[in-house]
Design an enzyme around this catalytic site. Structure first.
Site, mmCIF file in Angstrom:
data_model
loop_
_atom_site.group_PDB
_atom_site.id
_atom_site.type_symbol
_atom_site.label_atom_id
_atom_site.label_comp_id
_atom_site.label_asym_id
_atom_site.label_seq_id
_atom_site.Cartn_x
_atom_site.Cartn_y
_atom_site.Cartn_z
ATOM 1 C CE1 TYR A 71 -4.260 1.739 0.819
ATOM 2 C CE2 TYR A 71 -2.660 3.344 1.616
ATOM 3 C CZ TYR A 71 -3.945 3.034 1.212
ATOM 4 O OH TYR A 71 -4.905 4.006 1.199
ATOM 5 C CG PHE A 123 -8.412 15.216 -24.966
ATOM 6 C CD1 PHE A 123 -8.653 14.783 -26.259
ATOM 7 C CD2 PHE A 123 -8.858 14.441 -23.911
ATOM 8 C CE1 PHE A 123 -9.332 13.591 -26.485
ATOM 9 C CE2 PHE A 123 -9.537 13.251 -24.138
ATOM 10 C CZ PHE A 123 -9.768 12.820 -25.423
ATOM 11 C CG ASP A 124 -12.853 15.354 -26.119
ATOM 12 O OD1 ASP A 124 -12.161 16.035 -26.893
ATOM 13 O OD2 ASP A 124 -13.254 14.214 -26.374
ATOM 14 C CG ASP A 214 -2.944 16.726 -22.174
ATOM 15 O OD1 ASP A 214 -2.482 15.583 -22.024
ATOM 16 O OD2 ASP A 214 -4.128 16.939 -22.505
ATOM 17 C CB ALA A 216 -1.691 11.807 -23.992
ATOM 18 C CE LYS A 257 -4.754 8.906 -24.829
ATOM 19 N NZ LYS A 257 -5.577 9.023 -23.633
ATOM 20 C CG HIS A 449 -18.658 11.907 -28.928
ATOM 21 N ND1 HIS A 449 -17.373 11.460 -28.783
ATOM 22 C CD2 HIS A 449 -18.859 12.011 -30.244
ATOM 23 C CE1 HIS A 449 -16.830 11.294 -29.970
ATOM 24 N NE2 HIS A 449 -17.709 11.629 -30.872
HETATM 25 N N1 F0G Z 1 -5.122 14.374 -22.961
HETATM 26 C C1 F0G Z 1 -5.111 13.971 -24.238
HETATM 27 C C2 F0G Z 1 -4.359 14.747 -25.253
HETATM 28 C C3 F0G Z 1 -5.816 12.814 -24.607
HETATM 29 O O1 F0G Z 1 -5.815 12.429 -25.881
HETATM 30 C C4 F0G Z 1 -6.514 12.089 -23.611
HETATM 31 C C5 F0G Z 1 -7.273 10.885 -23.949
HETATM 32 C C6 F0G Z 1 -6.469 12.542 -22.287
HETATM 33 C C7 F0G Z 1 -5.761 13.701 -22.003
HETATM 34 C C8 F0G Z 1 -7.192 11.834 -21.181
HETATM 35 O O2 F0G Z 1 -6.536 10.663 -20.841
HETATM 36 O O3 F0G Z 1 -8.135 8.821 -21.407
HETATM 37 O O4 F0G Z 1 -6.199 8.454 -19.871
HETATM 38 O O5 F0G Z 1 -8.130 9.789 -19.143
HETATM 39 N N2 F0G Z 1 -7.550 10.540 -25.103
HETATM 40 C C9 F0G Z 1 -8.222 9.337 -25.541
HETATM 41 C C10 F0G Z 1 -8.428 9.398 -27.036
HETATM 42 C C11 F0G Z 1 -9.439 8.981 -24.792
HETATM 43 O O6 F0G Z 1 -9.111 8.502 -27.569
HETATM 44 O O7 F0G Z 1 -7.896 10.287 -27.696
HETATM 45 P P1 F0G Z 1 -7.308 9.364 -20.287
#
Ligand code: F0G
Length: 458
Positions: A71, A123-124, A214, A216, A257, A449
């Site tokens: 833990y 990102f969304d 960010d 990823a 990613k 979506h």
């Molecule tokens: N930032 C970027 C640029 C992303 O593409 C994503 C996720 C996230 C943050 C969030 O990360 O999914 O680990 O919580 N992108 C995926 C996609 C879902 O299909 O592009 P997460």
């Protein structure tokens, strides 16, 4: 020169089912023409996302077996902490269960109502976490990103004028951070140049605002810097990554990613004070600071994945496969975002089906056809995703209507890419027969979506 080939061979395979068009017509109707509602067993080639869908290496699986599941103070935590320090240069690190969880923890610590967060096409989930806190994301992406036919090499860049205008307009207290997304997913997996990162940092210092990446797809971004930015052509990916992150005060990461794992994320930063504050939220939302929602084995796999995916050969194989598909589509005359991005090929649906009205969800219509004709699942990045204006409740029509074909890492072969290209070409060659698009029959109040239901307009 000899042709390039993958620097790995395949040790384990997974059977996928190649359905018939008749079956798929039935399934997509049952799924209300929303690809998220399909079972994965109904999909032949799944290009919905490159997130958490990659194939881990034998070394990553081996690392899983030596995970420390304590833990507190697990050796797996220290292994990942040390890797983060080595690769990105940050002293402080918090594991989280995925990228949006990292956003949640970081933003809970520093974003308050009324704040302004400049960035490049957030990102969304990033935007979601900003807007949920009643703050505002200001898009400062370079204009080149919105012209799909331009071959500008760094369409992920921040427009420095747009950024400075935003920084000038608001008091410092209202701008808790600038977010640079590398690569820029929403504008087509497009990279940010090192020059741009440096200039953003300089501007941020002038206004005393922290910069977070960010991250990823940071490694794919580094590959593009090596290939496209003359000054860096003789540097290793690891050297480039080190320099990139020297222009950031911290990072959020979706390890799903570029760390090539199925689940995981983290936050890393320079500031001890910020780390201390963020730790409180990490414990509340994610778990104790030495595991943050992850198993020890997951942290081991992330550490190994970060090492592997910051090697040039691994990235070259990955990005060349995406490019391989992109070039095939370009050769067939199919309009795509150019140059081809790092993780996906983006079809420009407005140019693909110019006869369909924007009210009839052009990109969703193309995505549904790809599924019916070939069992391929892509994702709409257009009006359905852009959703409605929270005030007027009317559709927000984005500049681009795209269908993203995201390629999972080390998962499909180039024969699969040939198949995908052939399906796209078949639809493109008969595109004039398409008369109408789709209409929405159900939509959730926010984030429609994932659950929206559609009907074909006859
Ligand atoms: N930032 C970027 C640029 C992303 O593409 C994503 C996720 C996230 C943050 C969030 O990360 O999914 O680990 O919580 N992108 C995926 C996609 C879902 O299909 O592009 P997460």
């Amino acid at each position: 020169m000899l042709p390039y080939a993958e620097p790995y061979k395949i040790k384990m395979v997974e059977r996928i089912y190649r359905s018939t068009e008749k079956e798929r017509k039935q399934w997509i109707k049952e799924a209300k023409y929303n690809l998220f509602k399909l079972k994965s067993s109904q999909v032949y080639i799944d290009l919905l996302t490159d997130s958490g869908t990659g194939a881990m290496s034998d070394k990553q699986w081996a690392a899983m077996m030596t995970g420390d599941e304590s833990y507190a103070g697990a050796s797996s935590y220290y292994k990942l902490k040390n890797t983060v320090k080595k690769i990105f240069g940050f002293d402080y690190f918090l594991p989280t269960h995925q990228g949006r969880a990292a956003e949640n923890v970081l933003f809970s610590t520093i974003i308050k109502e009324g704040d302004i967060i400049p960035g490049n096409s957030h990102f969304d989930t990033t935007k979601g976490h900003i807007e949920f806190r009643k703050a505002k994301a200001v898009d400062c992406t370079t204009d080149e990103a919105f012209d799909t036919s331009s071959d500008f090499p760094f369409k992920g860049n921040i427009d420095l004028n747009k950024l400075e205008n935003t920084l000038k307009k608001y008091p410092k207290e209202k701008i808790p951070l600038i977010i640079v997304t590398i690569t820029n997913n929403s504008s087509g997996g497009q990279p940010v140049s090192l020059q741009n990162m440096k200039e953003v940092k300089k501007l941020a210092e002038k206004y005393d605002i922290p910069v977070f990446f960010d991250s990823a797809r940071f490694a794919e971004n580094a590959y593009f810097i090596k290939i496209r930015e003359e000054k860096y052509k003789n540097k290793t990916i690891k050297e480039i990554v080190k320099e990139m992150f020297s222009y950031a005060d911290g990072m959020t990461m979706s390890s799903k990613k570029d760390a090539i794992v199925n689940m995981g994320g983290f936050i890393a930063m320079k500031s001890k004070e910020l780390f201390k504050k963020a730790s409180v939220y990490n414990i509340m939302y994610e778990g104790f600071i030495t595991y943050g929602g992850l198993s020890g084995r997951d942290m081991n796999a992330i550490a190994q994945g970060l090492e592997e995916n910051t090697e040039f050969e691994t990235l070259e194989a990955r990005i060349k496969q995406v490019e391989y598909l992109g070039i095939k589509l370009i050769e067939a005359g199919i309009p795509v975002q150019r140059p081809i991005g790092g993780h996906a090929v983006f079809i420009d649906a407005k140019k693909f089906l110019p006869q369909i009205k924007k009210e009839e969800y052009i990109a969703q219509t193309v995505a549904v056809e790809l599924y019916i004709v070939g069992g391929i699942r892509g994702v709409e990045i257009g009006t359905v995703l852009a959703d409605r204006d929270p005030v007027t409740g009317k559709n927000r029509y984005p500049k681009l209507e795209l269908v993203r074909l995201a390629i999972p890492r080390r998962t499909y072969t180039n024969s699969h890419m040939d198949y995908v290209a052939a399906v796209c070409k078949k639809i493109f060659d008969t595109r004039h027969e398409a008369k109408r698009g789709l209409k929405i029959t159900f939509e959730a109040p926010i984030m429609r979506h994932f659950t929206a239901e559609f009907e074909k307009i006859k």
